[in-house]
Design a protein around this motif. Sequence first.
Motif, PDB file in Angstrom:
ATOM      1  N   ASP A 247     -29.911  25.664 -16.972  1.00 29.61           N
ATOM      2  CA  ASP A 247     -30.597  26.917 -16.668  1.00 29.61           C
ATOM      3  C   ASP A 247     -32.103  26.654 -16.612  1.00 29.61           C
ATOM      4  N   GLU A 248     -32.758  27.175 -15.590  1.00 27.28           N
ATOM      5  CA  GLU A 248     -34.198  26.940 -15.420  1.00 27.28           C
ATOM      6  C   GLU A 248     -35.000  27.403 -16.629  1.00 27.28           C
ATOM      7  N   LYS A 249     -34.507  28.400 -17.355  1.00 24.54           N
ATOM      8  CA  LYS A 249     -35.233  28.928 -18.508  1.00 24.54           C
ATOM      9  C   LYS A 249     -35.136  28.024 -19.730  1.00 24.54           C
ATOM     10  N   CYS A 250     -34.316  26.966 -19.637  1.00 26.29           N
ATOM     11  CA  CYS A 250     -34.054  26.133 -20.810  1.00 26.29           C
ATOM     12  C   CYS A 250     -34.796  24.801 -20.793  1.00 26.29           C
ATOM     13  N   TRP A 251     -35.487  24.485 -19.721  1.00 25.46           N
ATOM     14  CA  TRP A 251     -36.106  23.169 -19.622  1.00 25.46           C
ATOM     15  C   TRP A 251     -37.123  22.924 -20.737  1.00 25.46           C
ATOM     16  N   ARG A 252     -37.801  23.983 -21.170  1.00 23.42           N
ATOM     17  CA  ARG A 252     -38.842  23.816 -22.193  1.00 23.42           C
ATOM     18  C   ARG A 252     -38.328  24.106 -23.599  1.00 23.42           C
ATOM     19  N   ALA A 253     -37.035  24.346 -23.724  1.00 19.22           N
ATOM     20  CA  ALA A 253     -36.458  24.615 -25.047  1.00 19.22           C
ATOM     21  C   ALA A 253     -36.565  23.369 -25.924  1.00 19.22           C
ATOM     22  N   LEU A 254     -36.800  23.580 -27.212  1.00 20.79           N
ATOM     23  CA  LEU A 254     -36.981  22.476 -28.163  1.00 20.79           C
ATOM     24  C   LEU A 254     -35.681  22.194 -28.901  1.00 20.79           C
ATOM     25  N   LEU A 255     -35.428  20.901 -29.134  1.00 23.27           N
ATOM     26  CA  LEU A 255     -34.255  20.482 -29.892  1.00 23.27           C
ATOM     27  C   LEU A 255     -34.531  19.130 -30.533  1.00 23.27           C
ATOM     28  N   PRO A 256     -33.783  18.741 -31.554  1.00 20.79           N
ATOM     29  CA  PRO A 256     -33.994  17.429 -32.193  1.00 20.79           C
ATOM     30  C   PRO A 256     -33.785  16.288 -31.194  1.00 20.79           C
ATOM     31  N   SER A 257     -34.611  15.253 -31.310  1.00 18.10           N
ATOM     32  CA  SER A 257     -34.535  14.147 -30.357  1.00 18.10           C
ATOM     33  C   SER A 257     -33.193  13.432 -30.442  1.00 18.10           C
ATOM     34  N   LEU A 258     -32.677  13.030 -29.272  1.00 15.84           N
ATOM     35  CA  LEU A 258     -31.412  12.309 -29.135  1.00 15.84           C
ATOM     36  C   LEU A 258     -30.260  13.047 -29.820  1.00 15.84           C
ATOM     37  N   LEU A 259     -30.275  14.368 -29.721  1.00 16.36           N
ATOM     38  CA  LEU A 259     -29.185  15.158 -30.286  1.00 16.36           C
ATOM     39  C   LEU A 259     -27.900  15.003 -29.479  1.00 16.36           C
ATOM     40  N   LEU A 260     -28.037  14.879 -28.149  1.00 24.43           N
ATOM     41  CA  LEU A 260     -26.857  14.846 -27.282  1.00 24.43           C
ATOM     42  C   LEU A 260     -26.257  13.447 -27.136  1.00 24.43           C
ATOM     43  N   GLN A 261     -27.018  12.408 -27.463  1.00 31.05           N
ATOM     44  CA  GLN A 261     -26.561  11.036 -27.206  1.00 31.05           C
ATOM     45  C   GLN A 261     -25.235  10.691 -27.883  1.00 31.05           C
ATOM     46  N   PRO A 262     -25.038  10.992 -29.181  1.00 30.32           N
ATOM     47  CA  PRO A 262     -23.735  10.653 -29.783  1.00 30.32           C
ATOM     48  C   PRO A 262     -22.584  11.438 -29.185  1.00 30.32           C
ATOM     49  N   LEU A 263     -22.834  12.660 -28.697  1.00 32.38           N
ATOM     50  CA  LEU A 263     -21.769  13.437 -28.069  1.00 32.38           C
ATOM     51  C   LEU A 263     -21.385  12.845 -26.724  1.00 32.38           C
ATOM     52  N   VAL A 264     -22.390  12.442 -25.960  1.00 28.49           N
ATOM     53  CA  VAL A 264     -22.129  11.798 -24.669  1.00 28.49           C
ATOM     54  C   VAL A 264     -21.433  10.459 -24.882  1.00 28.49           C
ATOM     55  N   GLU A 265     -21.846   9.737 -25.914  1.00 28.08           N
ATOM     56  CA  GLU A 265     -21.221   8.446 -26.210  1.00 28.08           C
ATOM     57  C   GLU A 265     -19.742   8.618 -26.555  1.00 28.08           C
ATOM     58  N   ASN A 266     -19.423   9.663 -27.341  1.00 31.21           N
ATOM     59  CA  ASN A 266     -18.019   9.941 -27.654  1.00 31.21           C
ATOM     60  C   ASN A 266     -17.216  10.242 -26.400  1.00 31.21           C
ATOM     61  N   ALA A 267     -17.804  11.061 -25.520  1.00 31.10           N
ATOM     62  CA  ALA A 267     -17.103  11.434 -24.295  1.00 31.10           C
ATOM     63  C   ALA A 267     -16.816  10.205 -23.434  1.00 31.10           C
ATOM     64  N   ILE A 268     -17.787   9.323 -23.315  1.00 29.77           N
ATOM     65  CA  ILE A 268     -17.587   8.104 -22.514  1.00 29.77           C
ATOM     66  C   ILE A 268     -16.539   7.202 -23.161  1.00 29.77           C
ATOM     67  N   LYS A 269     -16.594   7.110 -24.482  1.00 31.21           N
ATOM     68  CA  LYS A 269     -15.679   6.222 -25.192  1.00 31.21           C
ATOM     69  C   LYS A 269     -14.224   6.643 -25.016  1.00 31.21           C
ATOM     70  N   TYR A 270     -13.962   7.950 -25.083  1.00 31.11           N
ATOM     71  CA  TYR A 270     -12.572   8.417 -25.077  1.00 31.11           C
ATOM     72  C   TYR A 270     -12.099   8.923 -23.722  1.00 31.11           C
ATOM     73  N   ALA A 271     -13.037   9.410 -22.882  1.00 23.72           N
ATOM     74  CA  ALA A 271     -12.609  10.008 -21.617  1.00 23.72           C
ATOM     75  C   ALA A 271     -12.833   9.103 -20.414  1.00 23.72           C
ATOM     76  N   VAL A 272     -13.655   8.059 -20.578  1.00 21.15           N
ATOM     77  CA  VAL A 272     -13.973   7.189 -19.435  1.00 21.15           C
ATOM     78  C   VAL A 272     -13.490   5.770 -19.687  1.00 21.15           C
ATOM     79  N   ALA A 273     -13.916   5.181 -20.798  1.00 26.27           N
ATOM     80  CA  ALA A 273     -13.637   3.759 -21.046  1.00 26.27           C
ATOM     81  C   ALA A 273     -12.145   3.455 -21.123  1.00 26.27           C
ATOM     82  N   LYS A 274     -11.344   4.377 -21.647  1.00 23.53           N
ATOM     83  CA  LYS A 274      -9.917   4.114 -21.857  1.00 23.53           C
ATOM     84  C   LYS A 274      -9.052   4.465 -20.647  1.00 23.53           C
TER      85      LYS A 274
END
Length: 361
Positions: A247-274
């Motif tokens: 959403d265009e209104k969310c680009w400047r929203a603040l969040l903890p750094s690298l919050l999404l990385q472990p979630l994306v890593e899980n998705a790749i590990k179980y939904a792509v790599a296997k």
Amino acid sequence: MSLALPRPLELHRQGLFWLLHLGGWGGYFALGYLQAVAHGKPAGYWMVPFTAAATGAVATLGLRMLLRRCWDMPPARLLALVMAAVLACSVVIDTITRGVLVGFCETCAPINHVSRLAYSLNYIYVVLAWAGLYTGIKLYRQLQDETKRVLAARGMAHQAQLKMLRYQLNPHFLFNTLNAISTLVLDRDNATANRMVQGLSSFLRHSLDSDPMQRVTLRQELDALTLYLDIEKVRFAERLRIETEIDEKCWRALLPSLLLQPLVENAIKYAVAKRVEGGLLRIEASRNGAQLVLRVIDDGPGCEALGNGGLQPGNGVGLRNTRERLQVLYGERASVAVRNRRPGIEVTLQLPLETASGISE
């Protein structure tokens, strides 16, 4: 045992003490002088309240030194010692002041020991008031200092916890990336191997240099996530498909750094790599009132450990890490929800929507 205060704070408190001390006894003198004028006392009678105020100021300084030296004594012993000291101060003030008072009122001289004892109690209420005020202020300051120490210790503990959670890079990611680089080198695909090494270097540099206590905008978070995904794209090529809906209104929203990385890593590990055919990874960001809603979605086989209430606590290091980071930073204002989509899994994060320019309405 009391801790030493920083010098600027100690100087400030010393200055405040002298202001209150001299101001209080100065006010006592002014009140005594006005009473003398109101009762038609002689012109030089001002010496009587002045002597009482000056003697009281000096005597209570001695009381202050006694309180500071004996402050850590048991309360009962301290109270008995203070009462004796208060009585002694009252005797000293009355003895010196009465010597000046007799020059204006000869009948004011004590005629026996009983009257002398009675006169000596004239100033006990003033000294008691001084001791009570000093003790109250000192106890209030101690409470403030203790509160500050507790808050500082709690803040340091939160920082340590966040840094620990933030630096838990999945060793499987490093192992798989290094193994892929080794394979590329053996296959003499040096260009791809070099690109992958550079991508890994950039991601690790960003991960280690970024402050886990510092929040970043969603745009910065996705830029950092791109460094990670570039590495995975080299590993999986066309097997990894990525979609984003922000959403265009969310680009400047603040969040903890690298919050999404472990979630994306899980998705790749179980939904792509296997899966031979690979899979789709979708990242969404939207606004729901005063909440920022982030979703990481894949089209993999799902998770049998998911019940009606979502993934149970303790299942999945990445999810547990994310949940704990949000709990430390936002408490009950943030949440993590996981559900099967058939196909795939959807992980939804909700946290307070704050922007780089301040908290949103």
